[in-house]
Design a protein around this motif. Structure first.
Motif, PDB file in Angstrom:
ATOM      1  N   LYS A 151      -0.283  -7.201   6.578  1.00 26.61           N
ATOM      2  CA  LYS A 151       0.894  -6.553   5.676  1.00 26.61           C
ATOM      3  C   LYS A 151       1.164  -7.763   4.584  1.00 26.61           C
ATOM      4  CE  LYS A 151       0.505  -2.892   7.437  1.00 26.61           C
ATOM      5  NZ  LYS A 151      -0.089  -1.541   6.592  1.00 26.61           N
ATOM      6  N   ASP A 152       1.403  -8.925   5.341  1.00 25.91           N
ATOM      7  CA  ASP A 152       1.776 -10.165   4.484  1.00 25.91           C
ATOM      8  C   ASP A 152       0.705 -10.294   3.273  1.00 25.91           C
ATOM      9  OD1 ASP A 152       3.811 -12.068   6.304  1.00 25.91           O
ATOM     10  OD2 ASP A 152       2.030 -11.207   7.617  1.00 25.91           O
ATOM     11  N   MET A 153      -0.599  -9.952   3.512  1.00 24.71           N
ATOM     12  CA  MET A 153      -1.845 -10.118   2.692  1.00 24.71           C
ATOM     13  C   MET A 153      -1.507  -8.965   1.514  1.00 24.71           C
ATOM     14  SD  MET A 153      -5.656 -10.768   3.230  1.00 24.71           S
ATOM     15  CE  MET A 153      -5.544 -12.120   4.086  1.00 24.71           C
ATOM     16  N   LEU A 154      -1.132  -7.848   2.100  1.00 22.75           N
ATOM     17  CA  LEU A 154      -0.697  -6.877   0.991  1.00 22.75           C
ATOM     18  C   LEU A 154       0.322  -7.159   0.192  1.00 22.75           C
ATOM     19  CD1 LEU A 154      -1.619  -3.861   3.259  1.00 22.75           C
ATOM     20  CD2 LEU A 154      -3.052  -4.593   1.345  1.00 22.75           C
ATOM     21  N   LEU A 155       1.385  -7.487   0.777  1.00 28.28           N
ATOM     22  CA  LEU A 155       2.628  -8.011  -0.007  1.00 28.28           C
ATOM     23  C   LEU A 155       2.362  -9.148  -1.067  1.00 28.28           C
ATOM     24  CD1 LEU A 155       5.640  -7.810  -0.367  1.00 28.28           C
ATOM     25  CD2 LEU A 155       6.010  -9.667   1.074  1.00 28.28           C
ATOM     26  N   ARG A 156       1.375 -10.048  -0.667  1.00 31.52           N
ATOM     27  CA  ARG A 156       0.842 -10.980  -1.638  1.00 31.52           C
ATOM     28  C   ARG A 156       0.193 -10.513  -2.877  1.00 31.52           C
ATOM     29  NH1 ARG A 156       1.464 -14.606  -5.019  1.00 31.52           N
ATOM     30  NH2 ARG A 156       0.145 -16.542  -4.950  1.00 31.52           N
ATOM     31  N   THR A 157      -0.879  -9.669  -2.413  1.00 32.62           N
ATOM     32  CA  THR A 157      -1.727  -8.863  -3.471  1.00 32.62           C
ATOM     33  C   THR A 157      -0.827  -7.838  -4.519  1.00 32.62           C
ATOM     34  OG1 THR A 157      -2.006  -6.833  -2.051  1.00 32.62           O
ATOM     35  CG2 THR A 157      -3.675  -8.593  -2.044  1.00 32.62           C
ATOM     36  N   GLY A 158       0.388  -7.634  -3.759  1.00 33.57           N
ATOM     37  CA  GLY A 158       1.024  -6.678  -4.634  1.00 33.57           C
ATOM     38  C   GLY A 158       1.971  -7.722  -5.664  1.00 33.57           C
ATOM     39  N   GLU A 159       2.337  -8.790  -5.348  1.00 35.54           N
ATOM     40  CA  GLU A 159       2.714  -9.553  -6.171  1.00 35.54           C
ATOM     41  C   GLU A 159       1.687 -10.147  -7.490  1.00 35.54           C
ATOM     42  OE1 GLU A 159       5.739 -12.052  -3.046  1.00 35.54           O
ATOM     43  OE2 GLU A 159       3.848 -12.857  -3.436  1.00 35.54           O
ATOM     44  N   TYR A 174       2.440  -2.985  -2.356  1.00 35.04           N
ATOM     45  CA  TYR A 174       3.788  -3.100  -2.075  1.00 35.04           C
ATOM     46  C   TYR A 174       4.162  -2.144  -0.719  1.00 35.04           C
ATOM     47  CZ  TYR A 174       5.225  -6.594  -5.348  1.00 35.04           C
ATOM     48  OH  TYR A 174       5.488  -7.869  -6.004  1.00 35.04           O
ATOM     49  N   VAL A 175       3.954  -0.808  -1.137  1.00 32.94           N
ATOM     50  CA  VAL A 175       4.428   0.236  -0.178  1.00 32.94           C
ATOM     51  C   VAL A 175       3.739   0.223   1.044  1.00 32.94           C
ATOM     52  CG1 VAL A 175       4.293   2.669   0.023  1.00 32.94           C
ATOM     53  CG2 VAL A 175       4.924   1.739  -2.151  1.00 32.94           C
ATOM     54  N   SER A 176       2.369  -0.324   0.903  1.00 34.25           N
ATOM     55  CA  SER A 176       1.678  -0.625   2.181  1.00 34.25           C
ATOM     56  C   SER A 176       2.285  -1.543   3.091  1.00 34.25           C
ATOM     57  CB  SER A 176       0.135  -0.731   2.034  1.00 34.25           C
ATOM     58  OG  SER A 176      -0.606   0.259   1.542  1.00 34.25           O
ATOM     59  N   ALA A 177       2.702  -2.604   2.488  1.00 34.39           N
ATOM     60  CA  ALA A 177       3.139  -3.738   3.100  1.00 34.39           C
ATOM     61  C   ALA A 177       4.780  -3.207   3.603  1.00 34.39           C
ATOM     62  CB  ALA A 177       3.400  -4.930   2.226  1.00 34.39           C
ATOM     63  N   ALA A 178       5.319  -2.232   2.978  1.00 34.86           N
ATOM     64  CA  ALA A 178       6.641  -2.078   3.398  1.00 34.86           C
ATOM     65  C   ALA A 178       6.891  -1.419   5.007  1.00 34.86           C
ATOM     66  CB  ALA A 178       7.437  -0.908   2.426  1.00 34.86           C
ATOM     67  N   ALA A 211       7.459   5.192   0.879  1.00 37.28           N
ATOM     68  CA  ALA A 211       7.157   4.350   1.930  1.00 37.28           C
ATOM     69  C   ALA A 211       6.555   4.993   3.240  1.00 37.28           C
ATOM     70  CB  ALA A 211       8.404   3.440   2.641  1.00 37.28           C
ATOM     71  N   GLY A 212       5.676   4.477   3.735  1.00 44.30           N
ATOM     72  CA  GLY A 212       4.873   4.828   4.999  1.00 44.30           C
ATOM     73  C   GLY A 212       3.510   5.488   4.868  1.00 44.30           C
ATOM     74  N   GLY A 213       3.195   5.208   3.431  1.00 47.43           N
ATOM     75  CA  GLY A 213       1.981   5.604   3.194  1.00 47.43           C
ATOM     76  C   GLY A 213       0.892   4.659   3.348  1.00 47.43           C
ATOM     77  N   GLY A 214      -0.561   5.217   3.780  1.00 53.36           N
ATOM     78  CA  GLY A 214      -1.355   4.458   4.337  1.00 53.36           C
ATOM     79  C   GLY A 214      -1.801   2.980   3.337  1.00 53.36           C
ATOM     80  N   ARG A 215      -2.452   2.098   3.863  1.00 48.81           N
ATOM     81  CA  ARG A 215      -2.998   0.976   3.365  1.00 48.81           C
ATOM     82  C   ARG A 215      -3.949   1.469   2.199  1.00 48.81           C
ATOM     83  NH1 ARG A 215      -7.281  -2.174   3.627  1.00 48.81           N
ATOM     84  NH2 ARG A 215      -8.047  -1.144   5.396  1.00 48.81           N
TER      85      ARG A 215
END
Length: 217
Positions: A151-159, A174-178, A211-215
Motif C-alpha cells: 500500500k505504501d508503494m501504491l500511494l507513491r505511484t499515485g503521487e 490512491y484509492v487502493s492505498a486507502a 474507497a475499498g476498491g481492489g488494487r
C-alpha cells in the motif's frame, strides 16, 4: 528509448556516450535527448545519479581530443544550419559537474524483501533524474509482490502519476492505498485532488472511485 520528463512531456534518448569529463578517473554519461538537448549524468557507487542538462545541443562524440585526461564533448546545435561545438577544449578544464537539488526519496523502513527494497530504491533514482513516469510504471509492476509495503508503494505511484497529469491512474492507486487505515487520510485526499485535476484538465473525465476498491493493475 522513450521516457518522460518531470512535467510529463515524453522524451526519447537518442545517443549515449561515456567519458571522464572532469579528470577524476571516473566516467560520466552524456545522453542525447531528442529535441531538447544533452543530459550529463555522474554515476558514483555511494551517490545518486545527478543530472545536468544542456539545452539546444545534440552530442555526437565524447573523446579526449587533446590528451589532457579530460574528455571533450563534440556537439551540434539545434539550428537550420547546425554548428559543431567542442565543449571542454582549450587550456581550462571542465569544472566538476554540479549536483542538483533533488535527491531520491528514501524508501520506507521495514521492507522484508531485499529485492523489493533494491527495486524501489532504483526506481526512486529514476524519479530523481526526471523520469517520474518510468518510476511509477516500475513500482506499479512490482506492487503486488511487495508484501507489507504494497500500500505504501501504491500511494507513491499515485503521487507520481498525479505529478505528470495521469489523473485517472493516480486516483486508482490512491484509492487502493486507502484500504490501509494509516494511509487512508493521505490517500483519499490524493484521490480527491486527482479527480478534481482530471475534471479541470479533461472537462469532467475522472471520478474518484469509492474507497475499498481492489488494487488496480
Amino acid at each position: 528509448m522513450p521516457a518522460r520528463s518531470e512535467d510529463g512531456e515524453q522524451q526519447r534518448f537518442t545517443r549515449v556516450h561515456t567519458g571522464d569529463l572532469d579528470g577524476d578517473g571516473q566516467d560520466e554519461a552524456v545522453i542525447g535527448v531528442q529535441g531538447l538537448g544533452t543530459m550529463l549524468l555522474r554515476w558514483r557507487p555511494d551517490a545518486p545519479l545527478r543530472p545536468l542538462r544542456i539545452g539546444g545541443l545534440a552530442p555526437l562524440l565524447v573523446e579526449d581530443l587533446d590528451r589532457d585526461g579530460r574528455a571533450e564533448i563534440v556537439a551540434a546545435t539545434f539550428e537550420a544550419s547546425p554548428r559543431l561545438l567542442v565543449l571542454g577544449a582549450g587550456t581550462s578544464p571542465l569544472p566538476p559537474l554540479p549536483p542538483v537539488d533533488r535527491e531520491p526519496r528514501p524508501i520506507p523502513s521495514g521492507i522484508t524483501d531485499p529485492a523489493i527494497a533494491q527495486a524501489w530504491a532504483n526506481a526512486e533514482q529514476l524519479a530523481a533524474i526526471g523520469l517520474p513516469r518510468r518510476t511509477a510504471d516500475e513500482l506499479s509492476d512490482i506492487a503486488g509482490f511487495s508484501g507489507n509495503v504494497e500500500k505504501d508503494m501504491l500511494l507513491r505511484t499515485g503521487e507520481l502519476y498525479a505529478a505528470i497529469g495521469e489523473d485517472a491512474l493516480a486516483a486508482e492507486r490512491y484509492v487502493s492505498a486507502a484500504s490501509r487505515p494509516d494511509l487512508a487520510p493521505r490517500a483519499l485526499a490524493g484521490a480527491a485532488a486527482a479527480a478534481a485535476a482530471g475534471r479541470v484538465r479533461g472537462g469532467g473525465g475522472v471520478d474518484a472511485p469509492a474507497a475499498g476498491g481492489g488494487r488496480c493493475e
